[in-house]
Motif scaffolding. Sequence first.
Motif, PDB file in Angstrom:
ATOM      1  N   HIS A 135       0.843  -1.008  -0.204  1.00 30.89           N
ATOM      2  CA  HIS A 135       0.196   0.013  -0.033  1.00 30.89           C
ATOM      3  C   HIS A 135       0.894   1.177   0.069  1.00 30.89           C
ATOM      4  O   HIS A 135       1.732   1.558  -0.819  1.00 30.89           O
ATOM      5  CB  HIS A 135      -0.917  -0.263   1.034  1.00 30.89           C
ATOM      6  N   GLY A 136       0.937   2.115   1.136  1.00 26.16           N
ATOM      7  CA  GLY A 136       1.599   3.268   1.117  1.00 26.16           C
ATOM      8  C   GLY A 136       3.252   3.105   0.802  1.00 26.16           C
ATOM      9  O   GLY A 136       3.842   4.117   0.329  1.00 26.16           O
ATOM     10  N   LEU A 181       6.580  -6.407  -9.486  1.00 23.59           N
ATOM     11  CA  LEU A 181       7.333  -5.113  -9.743  1.00 23.59           C
ATOM     12  C   LEU A 181       6.586  -4.153  -8.828  1.00 23.59           C
ATOM     13  O   LEU A 181       5.377  -3.858  -8.872  1.00 23.59           O
ATOM     14  CB  LEU A 181       7.188  -5.054 -11.389  1.00 23.59           C
ATOM     15  N   MET A 182       7.577  -3.417  -8.160  1.00 29.01           N
ATOM     16  CA  MET A 182       6.979  -2.220  -7.212  1.00 29.01           C
ATOM     17  C   MET A 182       6.515  -1.147  -7.966  1.00 29.01           C
ATOM     18  O   MET A 182       7.276  -0.719  -8.712  1.00 29.01           O
ATOM     19  CB  MET A 182       7.738  -2.100  -6.176  1.00 29.01           C
ATOM     20  N   HIS A 233      -2.970  -2.633  -9.403  1.00 31.76           N
ATOM     21  CA  HIS A 233      -3.818  -1.752  -8.512  1.00 31.76           C
ATOM     22  C   HIS A 233      -4.914  -2.835  -8.457  1.00 31.76           C
ATOM     23  O   HIS A 233      -5.470  -3.175  -9.241  1.00 31.76           O
ATOM     24  CB  HIS A 233      -4.164  -0.480  -9.241  1.00 31.76           C
ATOM     25  N   ASP A 235       2.310   5.514  -6.848  1.00 27.70           N
ATOM     26  CA  ASP A 235       3.759   5.429  -6.280  1.00 27.70           C
ATOM     27  C   ASP A 235       4.840   5.074  -7.128  1.00 27.70           C
ATOM     28  O   ASP A 235       5.796   5.124  -6.717  1.00 27.70           O
ATOM     29  CB  ASP A 235       3.520   4.176  -5.146  1.00 27.70           C
ATOM     30  N   PHE A 254       2.859  10.481   1.932  1.00 26.69           N
ATOM     31  CA  PHE A 254       1.797   9.912   1.573  1.00 26.69           C
ATOM     32  C   PHE A 254       0.681  10.202   2.613  1.00 26.69           C
ATOM     33  O   PHE A 254      -0.346  10.633   2.291  1.00 26.69           O
ATOM     34  CB  PHE A 254       1.976   8.478   1.124  1.00 26.69           C
TER      35      PHE A 254
HETATM   36  N1  ACO Z   1       4.149  -7.260 -10.346  1.00 31.18           N
HETATM   37  C1  ACO Z   1       3.762  -8.531 -11.124  1.00 31.18           C
HETATM   38  N2  ACO Z   1       2.489  -8.956 -11.186  1.00 31.18           N
HETATM   39  C2  ACO Z   1       1.700  -8.369 -10.510  1.00 31.18           C
HETATM   40  C3  ACO Z   1       1.699  -7.212  -9.959  1.00 31.18           C
HETATM   41  C4  ACO Z   1       3.088  -6.557  -9.716  1.00 31.18           C
HETATM   42  N3  ACO Z   1       3.449  -5.424  -9.121  1.00 31.18           N
HETATM   43  N4  ACO Z   1       0.555  -6.676  -9.413  1.00 31.18           N
HETATM   44  C5  ACO Z   1      -0.214  -7.748  -9.872  1.00 31.18           C
HETATM   45  N5  ACO Z   1       0.376  -8.698 -10.507  1.00 31.18           N
HETATM   46  C6  ACO Z   1      -0.258  -9.803 -11.007  1.00 31.18           C
HETATM   47  C7  ACO Z   1      -0.690 -10.850  -9.855  1.00 31.18           C
HETATM   48  O1  ACO Z   1       0.933 -11.572  -9.895  1.00 31.18           O
HETATM   49  C8  ACO Z   1      -1.921 -11.690 -10.407  1.00 31.18           C
HETATM   50  O2  ACO Z   1      -1.349 -12.606 -11.512  1.00 31.18           O
HETATM   51  P1  ACO Z   1      -2.152 -13.948 -11.719  1.00 31.18           P
HETATM   52  O3  ACO Z   1      -3.445 -13.354 -12.067  1.00 31.18           O
HETATM   53  O4  ACO Z   1      -1.435 -14.613 -12.982  1.00 31.18           O
HETATM   54  O5  ACO Z   1      -1.811 -14.815 -10.397  1.00 31.18           O
HETATM   55  C9  ACO Z   1      -2.643 -10.614 -11.109  1.00 31.18           C
HETATM   56  O6  ACO Z   1      -1.749  -9.518 -11.312  1.00 31.18           O
HETATM   57  C10 ACO Z   1      -3.611  -9.982 -10.216  1.00 31.18           C
HETATM   58  O7  ACO Z   1      -2.651  -9.441  -8.772  1.00 31.18           O
HETATM   59  P2  ACO Z   1      -3.516  -9.571  -7.445  1.00 31.18           P
HETATM   60  O8  ACO Z   1      -2.203  -9.602  -6.611  1.00 31.18           O
HETATM   61  O9  ACO Z   1      -4.530 -10.679  -7.518  1.00 31.18           O
HETATM   62  O10 ACO Z   1      -4.028  -7.996  -7.306  1.00 31.18           O
HETATM   63  P3  ACO Z   1      -4.628  -7.546  -5.905  1.00 31.18           P
HETATM   64  O11 ACO Z   1      -5.507  -6.610  -6.175  1.00 31.18           O
HETATM   65  O12 ACO Z   1      -4.809  -8.399  -4.933  1.00 31.18           O
HETATM   66  O13 ACO Z   1      -3.095  -6.575  -5.408  1.00 31.18           O
HETATM   67  C11 ACO Z   1      -1.776  -4.763  -5.405  1.00 31.18           C
HETATM   68  C12 ACO Z   1      -3.003  -5.304  -5.905  1.00 31.18           C
HETATM   69  C13 ACO Z   1      -1.471  -5.009  -3.892  1.00 31.18           C
HETATM   70  C14 ACO Z   1      -1.302  -3.300  -5.642  1.00 31.18           C
HETATM   71  C15 ACO Z   1      -0.668  -5.585  -6.147  1.00 31.18           C
HETATM   72  O14 ACO Z   1      -0.777  -5.185  -7.431  1.00 31.18           O
HETATM   73  C16 ACO Z   1       0.686  -5.482  -5.880  1.00 31.18           C
HETATM   74  O15 ACO Z   1       1.248  -6.190  -4.958  1.00 31.18           O
HETATM   75  N6  ACO Z   1       1.428  -4.504  -6.491  1.00 31.18           N
HETATM   76  C17 ACO Z   1       2.841  -4.046  -6.063  1.00 31.18           C
HETATM   77  C18 ACO Z   1       2.732  -3.036  -4.742  1.00 31.18           C
HETATM   78  C19 ACO Z   1       2.386  -1.776  -5.252  1.00 31.18           C
HETATM   79  O16 ACO Z   1       2.880  -1.068  -6.023  1.00 31.18           O
HETATM   80  N7  ACO Z   1       1.456  -1.297  -4.230  1.00 31.18           N
HETATM   81  C20 ACO Z   1       0.731   0.117  -4.419  1.00 31.18           C
HETATM   82  C21 ACO Z   1      -0.695   0.079  -4.772  1.00 31.18           C
HETATM   83  S1  ACO Z   1      -1.511   1.763  -4.990  1.00 31.18           S
HETATM   84  C22 ACO Z   1      -1.270   2.243  -3.295  1.00 31.18           C
HETATM   85  O17 ACO Z   1      -1.541   1.596  -2.418  1.00 31.18           O
HETATM   86  C23 ACO Z   1      -1.486   3.632  -3.436  1.00 31.18           C
END
Ligand code: ACO
Length: 376
Positions: free
Chosen positions: A218-219, A253-254, A258, A312, A333
């Motif tokens: 998240h943040g 990938l950070m 979303h 982010d 944030f």
């Molecule tokens: N890198 C690689 N693959 C990803 C990423 C990523 N950052 N995010 C999602 N995916 C893929 C997952 O592996 C999944 O693939 P699959 O269907 O083959 O298993 C698919 O996309 C769906 O992802 P979920 O994890 O189920 O999505 P969820 O809605 O639960 O999670 C989250 C959302 C937590 C933001 C996720 O995308 C993530 O971990 N991102 C990285 C951290 C990040 O940038 N967070 C900031 C969010 S914005 C905010 O809070 C302001």
Amino acid sequence: MDISSGLEDVYIKHTGLTSIDGEKGILRYRGYNINDLVEHSTFEEVAYLMLYGELPTSEQLRTFKNSVEKGYLLPDYVKQIISSMPREAEALSVYMTAFAAMSASESNFKWSPQTDKAKAAEIIGHAASVVANANRHSMGLQLRDLAPSDSYARSFLEAALDRKAEQGEVRVMDRALILYLDHEVPASTTAALVACSTLSDMYSSIAAAIAALKGPLHGGAAESAYTQFARIGSPEKVDAWFNENIVEKKQKLMGFGHRVYKTYDPRMKIFKKMATDIVKRDEDRNILLTAEKLEERGVEQFGAKHVYPNTDYYSGIAYRAVGFPVNMFTALFALSRTTGWVAHISEYNESEPRIMRPRALYKGPGPRDLAPVSHH
Ligand code: ACO
């Protein structure tokens, strides 16, 4: 019976604050497009809009700014608490601790729309003072209250960085405050609402929200995204790093992905432009070029899954160019989002609030006879 893993698609309240079209990548606050607000409004105007429902007249804005400025003064015991924390403490933890401490004087707090709004403005002022002083403390500077100025962003920056802020830096800070101000009910806002639904006070509810904001999913993602760019080092190293870490080791990938956006996050595009415009030092430009190359590679890999860069992804580069260290990103944030949290708390309390009490579906052992431990 199904459970909703990650509370996906669970609606917990009606809101008139923020709407997100995740398919088209559109974000609106009280009906206004985020692009228009960032272009034509200030943080104080948008904060007022969120709390009161309409943009302020100049008289209303003046009164609101005065109330926020009252919050620039922190009680002495809060400054003592901040000073007593380790200098290397994460700024967000300092923020959470200060707000948890301020809840001590709130135990008799009773909710009402009037007290909510008065408290909200004061809290927005306190938030800037606490976060600025968290940065001052990490730099070994004496703590001080914020000085009123032409804008919240300027008062905050000048106290936090202990120098005059340039107009360009103030504009970036002001826009960042607007961009991160609210986003419907992500984990942090939900945590604030769960706490306030028990009639807990505003400071405790915000401390709960900060705890939920902290994590890298998240943040904390702005910090993780920036660290990831720095670790890669330069644009030419992106492909090899991506193949090894993201493709082969399947790391996340950070700054990508979303729960709601299935396309580009509109805030990310604005942060990207702000970062591009403000970056001056060679080191920051190298990070920006690395991030851009990684963005291309990430979209190529994950676009088909509807995973795109989020807000982010570039925000840390803009914050860094203004002069903040990486460990301040999540606190910055949180500073913006504090207004969203108080607006949601106020809105929730103006509806007919009920305690939030979901259920867990039991799937442990069936009934069994107890053999007291002493008989084993
Ligand atoms: N890198 C690689 N693959 C990803 C990423 C990523 N950052 N995010 C999602 N995916 C893929 C997952 O592996 C999944 O693939 P699959 O269907 O083959 O298993 C698919 O996309 C769906 O992802 P979920 O994890 O189920 O999505 P969820 O809605 O639960 O999670 C989250 C959302 C937590 C933001 C996720 O995308 C993530 O971990 N991102 C990285 C951290 C990040 O940038 N967070 C900031 C969010 S914005 C905010 O809070 C302001």
